[in-house]
Design a protein around this motif. Structure first.
Motif, mmCIF file in Angstrom:
data_model
loop_
_atom_site.group_PDB
_atom_site.id
_atom_site.type_symbol
_atom_site.label_atom_id
_atom_site.label_comp_id
_atom_site.label_asym_id
_atom_site.label_seq_id
_atom_site.Cartn_x
_atom_site.Cartn_y
_atom_site.Cartn_z
ATOM 1 N N LYS A 52 0.896 -1.107 0.035
ATOM 2 C CA LYS A 52 -0.052 0.050 -0.069
ATOM 3 C C LYS A 52 0.915 1.279 -0.070
ATOM 4 N N ILE A 53 0.523 2.444 -0.785
ATOM 5 C CA ILE A 53 1.399 3.380 -1.036
ATOM 6 C C ILE A 53 0.955 4.530 0.157
ATOM 7 N N ASP A 54 2.188 4.560 0.977
ATOM 8 C CA ASP A 54 1.835 5.635 2.139
ATOM 9 C C ASP A 54 1.998 7.092 1.916
ATOM 10 N N LYS A 55 1.387 7.436 0.987
ATOM 11 C CA LYS A 55 1.193 8.934 0.671
ATOM 12 C C LYS A 55 -0.257 9.254 0.515
ATOM 13 N N PRO A 56 -0.535 10.737 0.802
ATOM 14 C CA PRO A 56 -1.846 11.290 0.507
ATOM 15 C C PRO A 56 -2.302 10.884 -0.679
ATOM 16 N N ASN A 57 -3.535 10.802 -0.956
ATOM 17 C CA ASN A 57 -4.108 10.658 -2.378
ATOM 18 C C ASN A 57 -3.980 11.883 -3.182
ATOM 19 N N GLU A 58 -4.233 12.931 -2.618
ATOM 20 C CA GLU A 58 -4.040 14.369 -3.159
ATOM 21 C C GLU A 58 -2.546 14.551 -3.788
ATOM 22 N N GLU A 59 -1.727 13.896 -3.151
ATOM 23 C CA GLU A 59 -0.171 13.864 -3.751
ATOM 24 C C GLU A 59 -0.198 12.829 -4.942
ATOM 25 N N ILE A 60 -0.629 11.764 -4.600
ATOM 26 C CA ILE A 60 -0.617 10.781 -5.803
ATOM 27 C C ILE A 60 -1.163 11.210 -6.933
#
Length: 356
Positions: free
Chosen positions: A35-43
């Motif tokens: 799982k990508i541990d970054k805010p979806n807004e950033e992705i």
């Protein structure tokens, strides 16, 4: 030898506009299943920065590939002003056929036959073929149509490209934001005019290691046990392959027609990824020793429509024909390129000259 010219076009652009907010609650995973541990807004912001895809279109739940292919075909036939019973072949470019809501590809009966049925064509000698050739499927169907017409096997051919990719994307994959739904179609016919229509074409198939750059695979989320296969894409390898091979393939096709890039009015290139498309057009000009050029030579729709695979080029063609794509237009006696790259990996290119 007769020539092959386009006499009508149509497209279907779904009404559902899917923007950034649609993906804000998505769980994104890496290729390694983490799982990508970054805010979806950033992705999502990074994705838009690279691809320029701000919006894309998805079909309504009650519509299927053959439905939108039918709508594009009906428009093209009306635009051409011909009797549907006079169509000798229907060629349908697609990758997944009639995708069910469960995400399963359905090719029986084939897509071209379904569209013939929806159009109400009774002519038993109207032959229906599907072209499964990756994103270049519609362009390759046009090449087949040209071959059939010049061989004297047909006079009028309906060439369709349609896919509903929103139903075959992994819900956990960032790449799902690239893909969209849509359909485009043209009617081509035989003419005795010389040096018009499709004046040259070429196709390349690299099916060695390139075979696995675009495939179907299981979900990136190993806990997702849904019985379905999803589009699996090696984006970096595709980008490098396309940039190395597509510009040269286009140049070779232009050169074989006895022309130069300065003779080309428009390059309708498959709308795969804005960054990749810009790079390919730039590399094409550099092959001719040109560094500064009018960027309007290459129309773009991907920012608002996303990548609808086989539908991107016929959709662009129709919109420009109807003066519905900004200031872009086709000139009488003008010459355009239609080129695509996709799963296989396959590359193809058409040089098309408009009649008087």
């Amino acid at each position: 030898m007769p020539s092959t010219i386009i006499i009508g076009s149509g497209c279907y652009i779904p009404t559902r506009v899917i923007g950034r907010s649609h993906f804000m609650d998505t769980e994104f995973y890496t290729e390694d299943g983490e799982k990508i541990d970054k805010p979806n807004e950033e992705i999502i912001g990074k994705f838009v920065e690279i691809t320029e895809i701000e919006n894309r279109r998805y079909v309504e739940d009650h519509l299927f590939n053959s439905d939108i292919g039918y709508e594009a075909s009906k428009m093209a036939i009306e635009n051409a002003g011909i009797n549907p019973e006079e169509i000798d072949y229907i060629l349908y470019g697609t990758n997944f056929g009639e995708v069910t809501h469960a995400g399963h590809a359905d090719f029986m009966p084939n897509m071209a036959a379904r569209v013939k049925n929806k159009l109400g064509i009774k002519n038993r000698k109207c032959i229906t073929y599907d072209m499964v050739f990756g994103c270049p499927g519609w362009v390759e169907a046009m090449i087949l149509a040209d071959t059939l017409i010049k061989a004297g096997k047909a006079k009028n051919i309906l060439v369709v490209g349609g896919d509903t990719l929103s139903r075959v994307t992994d819900p956990y994959d960032r790449n799902k934001m690239i893909f969209s739904d849509g359909a485009g179609a043209v009617v081509v016919t035989q003419t005795d005019q010389e040096n018009v229509g499709i004046i040259n074409h070429s196709t390349i198939c690299d099916n060695d290691a390139e075979l696995n750059y675009l495939t179907n695979g299981c979900s990136l989320n190993k806990d997702n046990t849904k019985d379905a296969l999803f589009i699996r894409m090696q984006g970096r390898k595709i980008y490098e392959y396309a940039l190395k091979n597509v510009p040269q393939a286009i140049k070779d096709t232009i050169d074989e027609a006895g022309l130069s890039i300065t003779d080309i009015n428009k390059v309708l290139i498959h709308q795969a990824n804005a960054k990749m498309d810009y790079a390919m057009i730039d590399r094409l000009h550099r092959l001719y020793g040109i560094r500064e050029y009018d960027h309007s030579i290459s129309p773009m729709t991907i920012q608002e429509f996303g990548n609808s695979s086989v539908a991107t080029i016929p959709t662009m063609y129709h919109l420009i024909s109807e003066n519905q794509l900004g200031d872009h237009k086709f000139d009488k006696n003008g010459v355009i390129v239609m080129a695509s790259v996709g799963a296989g990996m396959n590359i193809n290119c058409i040089i098309y000259k408009f009649p008087n």
